[in-house]
Write a protein that holds these residues in place. Structure first.
Motif, PDB file in Angstrom:
ATOM      1  N   LEU A 124      51.814  -8.617  24.777  1.00  0.00           N
ATOM      2  CA  LEU A 124      53.424  -8.506  24.848  1.00  0.00           C
ATOM      3  C   LEU A 124      53.448  -7.109  25.532  1.00  0.00           C
ATOM      4  CD1 LEU A 124      53.936  -9.371  20.936  1.00  0.00           C
ATOM      5  CD2 LEU A 124      54.678 -10.091  22.885  1.00  0.00           C
ATOM      6  N   ASP A 125      52.569  -6.284  25.014  1.00  0.00           N
ATOM      7  CA  ASP A 125      52.877  -5.076  26.205  1.00  0.00           C
ATOM      8  C   ASP A 125      52.577  -5.293  28.013  1.00  0.00           C
ATOM      9  OD1 ASP A 125      53.047  -3.863  24.517  1.00  0.00           O
ATOM     10  OD2 ASP A 125      51.287  -2.492  24.198  1.00  0.00           O
ATOM     11  N   TYR A 126      51.819  -6.191  28.088  1.00  0.00           N
ATOM     12  CA  TYR A 126      51.810  -6.803  29.378  1.00  0.00           C
ATOM     13  C   TYR A 126      52.538  -7.215  29.890  1.00  0.00           C
ATOM     14  CZ  TYR A 126      49.731  -9.057  33.649  1.00  0.00           C
ATOM     15  OH  TYR A 126      49.332  -9.903  34.987  1.00  0.00           O
ATOM     16  N   ILE A 127      53.147  -8.175  28.876  1.00  0.00           N
ATOM     17  CA  ILE A 127      54.042  -9.102  29.773  1.00  0.00           C
ATOM     18  C   ILE A 127      55.871  -8.583  29.950  1.00  0.00           C
ATOM     19  CG2 ILE A 127      56.059 -11.259  28.523  1.00  0.00           C
ATOM     20  CD1 ILE A 127      53.200 -12.378  27.643  1.00  0.00           C
ATOM     21  N   HIS A 128      55.635  -7.521  28.847  1.00  0.00           N
ATOM     22  CA  HIS A 128      56.667  -6.961  28.968  1.00  0.00           C
ATOM     23  C   HIS A 128      57.090  -5.539  30.062  1.00  0.00           C
ATOM     24  CE1 HIS A 128      57.513  -7.098  24.230  1.00  0.00           C
ATOM     25  NE2 HIS A 128      58.444  -8.608  24.944  1.00  0.00           N
ATOM     26  N   MET A 129      56.351  -4.947  30.492  1.00  0.00           N
ATOM     27  CA  MET A 129      56.108  -4.520  31.759  1.00  0.00           C
ATOM     28  C   MET A 129      56.481  -5.135  33.033  1.00  0.00           C
ATOM     29  SD  MET A 129      56.125  -1.160  30.049  1.00  0.00           S
ATOM     30  CE  MET A 129      55.753  -0.462  31.615  1.00  0.00           C
ATOM     31  N   ASN A 130      55.581  -6.229  32.818  1.00  0.00           N
ATOM     32  CA  ASN A 130      55.751  -6.754  33.712  1.00  0.00           C
ATOM     33  C   ASN A 130      56.514  -6.923  35.398  1.00  0.00           C
ATOM     34  OD1 ASN A 130      53.007  -8.167  34.779  1.00  0.00           O
ATOM     35  ND2 ASN A 130      53.502  -9.963  33.601  1.00  0.00           N
ATOM     36  N   PRO A 131      58.119  -6.673  34.427  1.00  0.00           N
ATOM     37  CA  PRO A 131      58.906  -6.646  35.124  1.00  0.00           C
ATOM     38  C   PRO A 131      59.275  -5.486  35.863  1.00  0.00           C
ATOM     39  CG  PRO A 131      59.688  -8.032  33.232  1.00  0.00           C
ATOM     40  CD  PRO A 131      58.682  -7.790  33.075  1.00  0.00           C
ATOM     41  N   VAL A 132      58.541  -4.299  35.030  1.00  0.00           N
ATOM     42  CA  VAL A 132      58.727  -2.417  34.967  1.00  0.00           C
ATOM     43  C   VAL A 132      58.067  -2.720  36.859  1.00  0.00           C
ATOM     44  CG1 VAL A 132      58.494  -0.364  34.396  1.00  0.00           C
ATOM     45  CG2 VAL A 132      60.185  -2.455  32.926  1.00  0.00           C
ATOM     46  N   SER A 133      56.738  -3.141  36.485  1.00  0.00           N
ATOM     47  CA  SER A 133      55.663  -2.777  37.449  1.00  0.00           C
ATOM     48  C   SER A 133      56.467  -3.428  38.674  1.00  0.00           C
ATOM     49  CB  SER A 133      54.205  -3.405  36.817  1.00  0.00           C
ATOM     50  OG  SER A 133      54.302  -2.862  35.550  1.00  0.00           O
ATOM     51  N   ALA A 134      57.417  -4.631  38.869  1.00  0.00           N
ATOM     52  CA  ALA A 134      57.848  -5.290  40.159  1.00  0.00           C
ATOM     53  C   ALA A 134      59.238  -4.610  40.579  1.00  0.00           C
ATOM     54  CB  ALA A 134      57.935  -7.301  39.122  1.00  0.00           C
ATOM     55  N   GLY A 135      59.432  -3.576  39.796  1.00  0.00           N
ATOM     56  CA  GLY A 135      60.263  -3.144  40.440  1.00  0.00           C
ATOM     57  C   GLY A 135      62.338  -4.243  39.653  1.00  0.00           C
ATOM     58  N   VAL A 167      63.609  -3.868  36.679  1.00  0.00           N
ATOM     59  CA  VAL A 167      63.846  -3.291  35.708  1.00  0.00           C
ATOM     60  C   VAL A 167      63.825  -1.968  35.284  1.00  0.00           C
ATOM     61  CG1 VAL A 167      65.044  -5.180  34.652  1.00  0.00           C
ATOM     62  CG2 VAL A 167      63.033  -4.466  33.755  1.00  0.00           C
ATOM     63  N   ASN A 168      64.098  -1.007  34.978  1.00  0.00           N
ATOM     64  CA  ASN A 168      63.747   0.328  35.001  1.00  0.00           C
ATOM     65  C   ASN A 168      63.193   0.086  33.709  1.00  0.00           C
ATOM     66  OD1 ASN A 168      64.576   1.222  37.406  1.00  0.00           O
ATOM     67  ND2 ASN A 168      66.836   1.915  36.559  1.00  0.00           N
ATOM     68  N   GLU A 169      63.487  -0.448  32.753  1.00  0.00           N
ATOM     69  CA  GLU A 169      62.581  -0.259  31.257  1.00  0.00           C
ATOM     70  C   GLU A 169      62.268  -1.447  30.700  1.00  0.00           C
ATOM     71  OE1 GLU A 169      62.290   2.619  29.712  1.00  0.00           O
ATOM     72  OE2 GLU A 169      63.219   3.914  30.655  1.00  0.00           O
ATOM     73  N   PRO A 170      61.520  -1.935  29.570  1.00  0.00           N
ATOM     74  CA  PRO A 170      60.794  -3.838  29.636  1.00  0.00           C
ATOM     75  C   PRO A 170      62.358  -3.514  28.839  1.00  0.00           C
ATOM     76  CG  PRO A 170      59.536  -1.558  29.247  1.00  0.00           C
ATOM     77  CD  PRO A 170      60.461  -0.389  29.223  1.00  0.00           C
ATOM     78  N   GLU A 171      63.039  -3.048  28.266  1.00  0.00           N
ATOM     79  CA  GLU A 171      64.313  -4.309  27.262  1.00  0.00           C
ATOM     80  C   GLU A 171      64.880  -4.716  27.678  1.00  0.00           C
ATOM     81  OE1 GLU A 171      64.625   0.281  26.759  1.00  0.00           O
ATOM     82  OE2 GLU A 171      62.963  -0.511  26.164  1.00  0.00           O
TER      83      GLU A 171
END
Length: 63
Positions: free
Chosen positions: A45-56, A58-62
């Motif tokens: 779940l952490d990996y899934i939530h952090m994907n958009p952050v890592s890709a730039g 969004v700034n925050e997973p939420e």
């Protein structure tokens, strides 16, 4: 976001229109894993939530 999925889909002949999961290399060999423990589930779940952050995207997973 549809244009991102459509762009990724065009790069892969296995897709008709869209590719939802994309990265530096486009792969079609998904390997499902059973979520046997809470720790393993939380890691995924952490990996899934952090994907958009890592890709730039969004700034925050939420977001």
């Amino acid at each position: 976001m549809l244009w991102i999925f459509k762009s990724a889909g065009k790069k892969n002949s296995n897709n008709k229109i869209y590719q939802f999961w994309c990265g530096t290399t486009i792969r079609q060999n998904n390997q499902p894993k059973e979520l046997e423990t809470n720790k393993f589930k939380d890691e995924k779940l952490d990996y899934i939530h952090m994907n958009p952050v890592s890709a730039g995207l969004v700034n925050e997973p939420e977001y």
